[in-house]
Design a protein around this motif. Sequence first.
Motif, short mmCIF file in Angstrom:
data_model
loop_
_atom_site.label_atom_id
_atom_site.label_comp_id
_atom_site.label_asym_id
_atom_site.label_seq_id
_atom_site.Cartn_x
_atom_site.Cartn_y
_atom_site.Cartn_z
N LYS A 1 -8.64 -2.66 9.02
CA LYS A 1 -7.33 -2.07 8.73
C LYS A 1 -6.24 -3.14 8.77
O LYS A 1 -5.28 -3.10 7.99
N ALA A 2 -6.37 -4.10 9.69
CA ALA A 2 -5.38 -5.19 9.76
C ALA A 2 -5.43 -6.03 8.49
O ALA A 2 -4.39 -6.48 8.00
N VAL A 3 -6.63 -6.25 7.96
CA VAL A 3 -6.77 -6.98 6.69
C VAL A 3 -6.00 -6.24 5.60
O VAL A 3 -5.22 -6.84 4.84
N VAL A 4 -6.18 -4.94 5.51
CA VAL A 4 -5.52 -4.14 4.48
C VAL A 4 -4.00 -4.15 4.67
O VAL A 4 -3.24 -4.28 3.70
N ARG A 5 -3.53 -4.03 5.91
CA ARG A 5 -2.08 -4.05 6.15
C ARG A 5 -1.48 -5.38 5.71
O ARG A 5 -0.38 -5.42 5.14
N ALA A 6 -2.19 -6.47 5.97
CA ALA A 6 -1.67 -7.79 5.59
C ALA A 6 -1.64 -7.96 4.08
O ALA A 6 -0.68 -8.51 3.52
N VAL A 7 -2.69 -7.48 3.38
CA VAL A 7 -2.70 -7.54 1.91
C VAL A 7 -1.57 -6.67 1.36
O VAL A 7 -0.85 -7.06 0.43
N GLU A 8 -1.39 -5.48 1.93
CA GLU A 8 -0.35 -4.56 1.46
C GLU A 8 1.04 -5.18 1.62
O GLU A 8 1.86 -5.11 0.69
N ALA A 9 1.30 -5.79 2.77
CA ALA A 9 2.61 -6.40 3.00
C ALA A 9 2.86 -7.53 2.00
O ALA A 9 3.98 -7.68 1.48
N THR A 10 1.82 -8.32 1.72
CA THR A 10 1.98 -9.43 0.78
C THR A 10 2.19 -8.92 -0.64
O THR A 10 3.01 -9.46 -1.38
N ALA A 11 1.45 -7.89 -1.02
CA ALA A 11 1.62 -7.30 -2.35
C ALA A 11 3.04 -6.74 -2.52
O ALA A 11 3.65 -6.87 -3.59
N GLU A 12 3.57 -6.14 -1.47
CA GLU A 12 4.94 -5.61 -1.53
C GLU A 12 5.95 -6.75 -1.65
O GLU A 12 6.97 -6.61 -2.36
N ALA A 13 5.70 -7.87 -0.98
CA ALA A 13 6.61 -9.02 -1.09
C ALA A 13 6.58 -9.61 -2.50
O ALA A 13 7.61 -10.05 -3.02
N VAL A 14 5.39 -9.59 -3.13
CA VAL A 14 5.28 -10.06 -4.52
C VAL A 14 6.10 -9.15 -5.43
O VAL A 14 6.82 -9.61 -6.32
N GLU A 15 5.98 -7.83 -5.22
CA GLU A 15 6.75 -6.88 -6.03
C GLU A 15 8.26 -7.08 -5.81
O GLU A 15 9.06 -7.01 -6.77
N HIS A 16 8.67 -7.34 -4.57
CA HIS A 16 10.08 -7.60 -4.28
C HIS A 16 10.57 -8.85 -5.02
O HIS A 16 11.70 -8.88 -5.53
#
Length: 364
Positions: free
Chosen positions: A148-163
């Motif tokens: 789950k921590a792996v997924v949270r880290a990927v999700e946060a990075t993907a959101e930063a890319v979108e930003h």
Amino acid sequence: MIPLDSEAPEFVDVMRSALLQISEDSDSWTRHIYPRLIVDVSDEFRFRRESSAPSGFIDWRSGEKLIESARRTLVAGAKFFLSPGRHFVNRNGRFASRYLDQVLMGQTAPGSYIVTAYAPPNAGISLSNSEAAGLLDVDMAHGRDVSKAVVRAVEATAEAVEHYRLSGSLSGFEAGVDRGISYEMTQALLGIAANSDGADITVEWDSTSGPTPLESTHFEFSGADAEPLGKAAVRLAEDKSSRMVTLIGRVHLLAKKQAGSPGVFGVEALTAGSVKKVRVRLADEEDYHEAIRAHEEDLALQVSGKLEKEGNLSWLYNATVIRTLGHVDEYQRRRTRGNDVMAGQMDLFNAESNAKGEGGELPS
């Protein structure tokens, strides 16, 4: 549909129908059904990259890069599980290795090339580096919690890319460090996205583990995402207490790697600047493999570190490899085209140089 109740009146007919379907579709049996039968309960990570090769194939170098990037993604997320960090280097590395030791790699799937990782949700990963700790049922992390921590880290990075797509700002990467964004994660996803016609990561949680089934998760990336991920990697690798520079050059020297040392190599700058050649001492041994590949394939390499002068030698300490920028000859041709652009014009072929400048050393 596989019947489970052997006492049901329709059991025989339904089972015959299921077996007939399986016998008529041997590929599904080989690739999907049988592997899941022999693998214990597991959460499934699928790393996919578009490929112009025939179904289920990919050019060798891209395949190697995808597998390496998939591994780096899992390792970066596992490091974040213990504590957030801009740049872990070797911190939390042993724990991440123990998590990775529990993961199986599956076969590629038809269509675009897919690397599959099976992470057992019920595995116990020791929180202690002591060999004896693994024999005791204490200080253990739950496998699914790490995944789950792996997924949270990927999700946060993907959101930063979108930003970044919307604002052109790297502030999303800075703000997301506490949520798992790190130099290591941006590097991992950069390897998946760079030079791709499309890539994605899909996570399917095993429904038999845990009281409440978890919804699958899907993240998409494109080749254009390499720009913000590369810039963020440089930013997150910065040591604000010293002068950090970024160089682009050719790897002309590889020192023999010593046991326990991340490695040293020499770079000859491809751009004008005060430094022509520099010795690079890496912070993380993971980056040494990329330097070897750049040397073997004559690729332009972007590397960042603390620049110091020792006698006649210039050194880049605590350095990190950001990415490769294609074959040296092609990179120089792109730069030459950029030099021919008239004042007031934009060089569409060398946008990176426009954004960062043409100096041989780029302040971080």
